[in-house]
Design a protein around this motif. Structure first.
Motif, PDB file in Angstrom:
ATOM      1  N   TYR A  57      44.817  40.380  36.920  1.00 30.08           N
ATOM      2  CA  TYR A  57      43.516  39.745  37.101  1.00 30.08           C
ATOM      3  C   TYR A  57      42.935  40.244  38.410  1.00 30.08           C
ATOM      4  O   TYR A  57      43.625  40.295  39.436  1.00 30.08           O
ATOM      5  CB  TYR A  57      43.710  38.227  37.132  1.00 30.08           C
ATOM      6  N   ARG A  58      41.689  40.652  38.398  1.00 31.04           N
ATOM      7  CA  ARG A  58      41.030  41.153  39.599  1.00 31.04           C
ATOM      8  C   ARG A  58      39.794  40.309  39.894  1.00 31.04           C
ATOM      9  O   ARG A  58      39.084  39.916  38.986  1.00 31.04           O
ATOM     10  CB  ARG A  58      40.615  42.623  39.423  1.00 31.04           C
ATOM     11  N   GLN A  59      39.579  40.056  41.173  1.00 24.74           N
ATOM     12  CA  GLN A  59      38.424  39.254  41.570  1.00 24.74           C
ATOM     13  C   GLN A  59      38.018  39.628  42.992  1.00 24.74           C
ATOM     14  O   GLN A  59      38.868  39.916  43.831  1.00 24.74           O
ATOM     15  CB  GLN A  59      38.761  37.756  41.524  1.00 24.74           C
ATOM     16  N   GLU A  60      36.712  39.622  43.246  1.00 27.43           N
ATOM     17  CA  GLU A  60      36.232  39.899  44.592  1.00 27.43           C
ATOM     18  C   GLU A  60      36.489  38.705  45.503  1.00 27.43           C
ATOM     19  O   GLU A  60      36.256  37.566  45.127  1.00 27.43           O
ATOM     20  CB  GLU A  60      34.726  40.213  44.585  1.00 27.43           C
ATOM     21  N   ARG A  61      36.987  38.989  46.705  1.00 24.93           N
ATOM     22  CA  ARG A  61      37.188  37.969  47.722  1.00 24.93           C
ATOM     23  C   ARG A  61      36.651  38.512  49.045  1.00 24.93           C
ATOM     24  O   ARG A  61      36.484  39.726  49.215  1.00 24.93           O
ATOM     25  CB  ARG A  61      38.675  37.632  47.884  1.00 24.93           C
ATOM     26  N   TYR A  62      36.428  37.607  50.002  1.00 22.29           N
ATOM     27  CA  TYR A  62      36.085  38.044  51.344  1.00 22.29           C
ATOM     28  C   TYR A  62      37.359  38.384  52.104  1.00 22.29           C
ATOM     29  O   TYR A  62      38.346  37.659  52.045  1.00 22.29           O
ATOM     30  CB  TYR A  62      35.335  36.948  52.102  1.00 22.29           C
ATOM     31  N   GLY A  63      37.300  39.497  52.858  1.00 16.09           N
ATOM     32  CA  GLY A  63      38.396  39.881  53.723  1.00 16.09           C
ATOM     33  C   GLY A  63      38.001  39.702  55.174  1.00 16.09           C
ATOM     34  O   GLY A  63      37.073  38.954  55.494  1.00 16.09           O
ATOM     35  N   VAL A  64      38.696  40.397  56.067  1.00 15.44           N
ATOM     36  CA  VAL A  64      38.419  40.280  57.486  1.00 15.44           C
ATOM     37  C   VAL A  64      36.976  40.706  57.762  1.00 15.44           C
ATOM     38  O   VAL A  64      36.476  41.675  57.215  1.00 15.44           O
ATOM     39  CB  VAL A  64      39.419  41.129  58.313  1.00 15.44           C
ATOM     40  N   GLY A  65      36.300  39.931  58.595  1.00 12.82           N
ATOM     41  CA  GLY A  65      34.906  40.216  58.899  1.00 12.82           C
ATOM     42  C   GLY A  65      33.963  39.969  57.737  1.00 12.82           C
ATOM     43  O   GLY A  65      32.822  40.434  57.749  1.00 12.82           O
ATOM     44  N   ARG A  66      34.451  39.229  56.713  1.00 20.46           N
ATOM     45  CA  ARG A  66      33.649  38.896  55.528  1.00 20.46           C
ATOM     46  C   ARG A  66      33.231  40.132  54.748  1.00 20.46           C
ATOM     47  O   ARG A  66      32.214  40.148  54.062  1.00 20.46           O
ATOM     48  CB  ARG A  66      32.439  38.043  55.909  1.00 20.46           C
ATOM     49  N   THR A  67      34.039  41.192  54.824  1.00 16.16           N
ATOM     50  CA  THR A  67      33.842  42.339  53.945  1.00 16.16           C
ATOM     51  C   THR A  67      34.551  42.036  52.629  1.00 16.16           C
ATOM     52  O   THR A  67      35.627  41.435  52.624  1.00 16.16           O
ATOM     53  CB  THR A  67      34.420  43.616  54.561  1.00 16.16           C
ATOM     54  N   ARG A  68      33.972  42.457  51.524  1.00 15.46           N
ATOM     55  CA  ARG A  68      34.536  42.132  50.217  1.00 15.46           C
ATOM     56  C   ARG A  68      35.591  43.157  49.784  1.00 15.46           C
ATOM     57  O   ARG A  68      35.485  44.333  50.094  1.00 15.46           O
ATOM     58  CB  ARG A  68      33.427  42.047  49.171  1.00 15.46           C
ATOM     59  N   PHE A  69      36.580  42.658  49.082  1.00 20.60           N
ATOM     60  CA  PHE A  69      37.590  43.534  48.495  1.00 20.60           C
ATOM     61  C   PHE A  69      38.019  42.940  47.158  1.00 20.60           C
ATOM     62  O   PHE A  69      37.696  41.783  46.836  1.00 20.60           O
ATOM     63  CB  PHE A  69      38.787  43.699  49.434  1.00 20.60           C
ATOM     64  N   CYS A  70      38.746  43.713  46.384  1.00 18.52           N
ATOM     65  CA  CYS A  70      39.201  43.266  45.064  1.00 18.52           C
ATOM     66  C   CYS A  70      40.653  42.812  45.174  1.00 18.52           C
ATOM     67  O   CYS A  70      41.539  43.600  45.508  1.00 18.52           O
ATOM     68  CB  CYS A  70      39.063  44.401  44.056  1.00 18.52           C
ATOM     69  N   ILE A  71      40.899  41.553  44.900  1.00 16.55           N
ATOM     70  CA  ILE A  71      42.248  41.001  44.982  1.00 16.55           C
ATOM     71  C   ILE A  71      42.936  41.137  43.629  1.00 16.55           C
ATOM     72  O   ILE A  71      42.287  41.055  42.575  1.00 16.55           O
ATOM     73  CB  ILE A  71      42.220  39.523  45.433  1.00 16.55           C
ATOM     74  N   TYR A  72      44.253  41.372  43.664  1.00 12.79           N
ATOM     75  CA  TYR A  72      45.036  41.525  42.438  1.00 12.79           C
ATOM     76  C   TYR A  72      45.993  40.347  42.273  1.00 12.79           C
ATOM     77  O   TYR A  72      46.647  39.919  43.233  1.00 12.79           O
ATOM     78  CB  TYR A  72      45.837  42.824  42.460  1.00 12.79           C
ATOM     79  N   LYS A  73      46.078  39.848  41.045  1.00  9.89           N
ATOM     80  CA  LYS A  73      47.017  38.788  40.711  1.00  9.89           C
ATOM     81  C   LYS A  73      47.519  39.039  39.300  1.00  9.89           C
ATOM     82  O   LYS A  73      46.885  39.754  38.514  1.00  9.89           O
ATOM     83  CB  LYS A  73      46.343  37.407  40.760  1.00  9.89           C
ATOM     84  N   PHE A  74      48.673  38.448  38.960  1.00  6.87           N
ATOM     85  CA  PHE A  74      49.054  38.421  37.560  1.00  6.87           C
ATOM     86  C   PHE A  74      48.115  37.453  36.838  1.00  6.87           C
ATOM     87  O   PHE A  74      47.808  36.372  37.356  1.00  6.87           O
ATOM     88  CB  PHE A  74      50.497  37.948  37.384  1.00  6.87           C
ATOM     89  N   ARG A  75      47.667  37.835  35.662  1.00  4.71           N
ATOM     90  CA  ARG A  75      46.772  36.953  34.904  1.00  4.71           C
ATOM     91  C   ARG A  75      47.550  35.731  34.437  1.00  4.71           C
ATOM     92  O   ARG A  75      48.591  35.843  33.804  1.00  4.71           O
ATOM     93  CB  ARG A  75      46.189  37.696  33.692  1.00  4.71           C
ATOM     94  N   THR A  76      47.029  34.553  34.742  1.00  6.08           N
ATOM     95  CA  THR A  76      47.689  33.301  34.359  1.00  6.08           C
ATOM     96  C   THR A  76      46.819  32.439  33.453  1.00  6.08           C
ATOM     97  O   THR A  76      47.253  31.376  33.021  1.00  6.08           O
ATOM     98  CB  THR A  76      48.042  32.468  35.608  1.00  6.08           C
TER      99      THR A  76
END
Length: 210
Positions: A57-76
């Motif tokens: 499962y992929r989703q955009e999240r805020y990272g350091v400095g509020r820059t966006r990145f794509c987070i990875y998780k196992f789909r649940t």
């Protein structure tokens, strides 16, 4: 954070600490991927057998400095790739059988080891929230955005103290942010080690998991 105590300022890390923390993240993530490789493969197979859809499962999240990145998780969940955000709840009908087990034992977060290697995350830091959740609570919680002054983590001080899972009330989010701010003040190599050990062995780290 202790009740009634307010963190005024985040204690800055010594100049060498970001380099040491990054080195620790890379080595730790690589070792974890090697050690957990058979488990990761079994989880992927179980997800494919249990329900239709992608393994990850992929989703955009805020990272350091509020820059966006794509987070990875196992789909649940059955419809986690839906663009419309709806926070997971206890007894949520969207959570699959395998997904419920993964969430209870924190295994759904393991793919974020890749995020650590990519430099988007650290092993330890404030957990990144879904963007919609950030936008909902940021105007209502003091110093909310301060939690993004450092790399987000796979695990964090708030999570090992039991402030995880559904944040359906303002009070729950305030507690979580308060612990994130406390982490910023107390952060050190040994504090990170303590949090990693608590993630594995402390009962509080599994509280509110569903």
């Amino acid at each position: 954070m202790r009740t009634g105590h307010t963190v005024e300022y985040a204690r800055p890390l010594p100049r060498s600490s970001p380099i040491a923390k990054r080195a620790f993240d890379i080595v730790g993530a690589l070792l974890a991927l090697v050690v957990f490789a058979p488990l990761l493969a079994l989880v992927a197979i179980a997800i494919r057998i249990d329900s239709t859809g992608p393994v990850f499962y992929r989703q955009e999240r805020y990272g350091v400095g509020r820059t966006r990145f794509c987070i990875y998780k196992f789909r649940t969940m059955r419809d986690e790739n839906n663009d419309e955000f709806r926070q997971a709840m206890r007894d949520d009908e969207r959570i699959t059988r395998v997904g419920r087990i993964l969430r209870r034992v924190n295994l759904d977060e393991l793919p974020q080891l890749l995020n650590v290697l990519l430099g988007d995350m650290s092993l330890v830091g404030p957990r990144p929230h879904p963007v919609a959740l950030d936008e909902q609570f940021a105007p209502r919680v003091d110093r909310y955005w301060d939690r993004y002054d450092t790399l987000p983590g796979i695990t964090g001080w708030a999570q090992v103290k039991g402030f995880r899972g559904e944040t359906d009330t303002l009070e729950k989010m305030k507690h979580r942010v308060a612990h994130d701010l406390e982490y910023l003040q107390r952060r050190s190599f040994w504090f990170d080690i303590r949090i990693l050990l608590m993630t594995l062995f402390a009962a509080s780290a599994y509280r509110n998991a569903f």
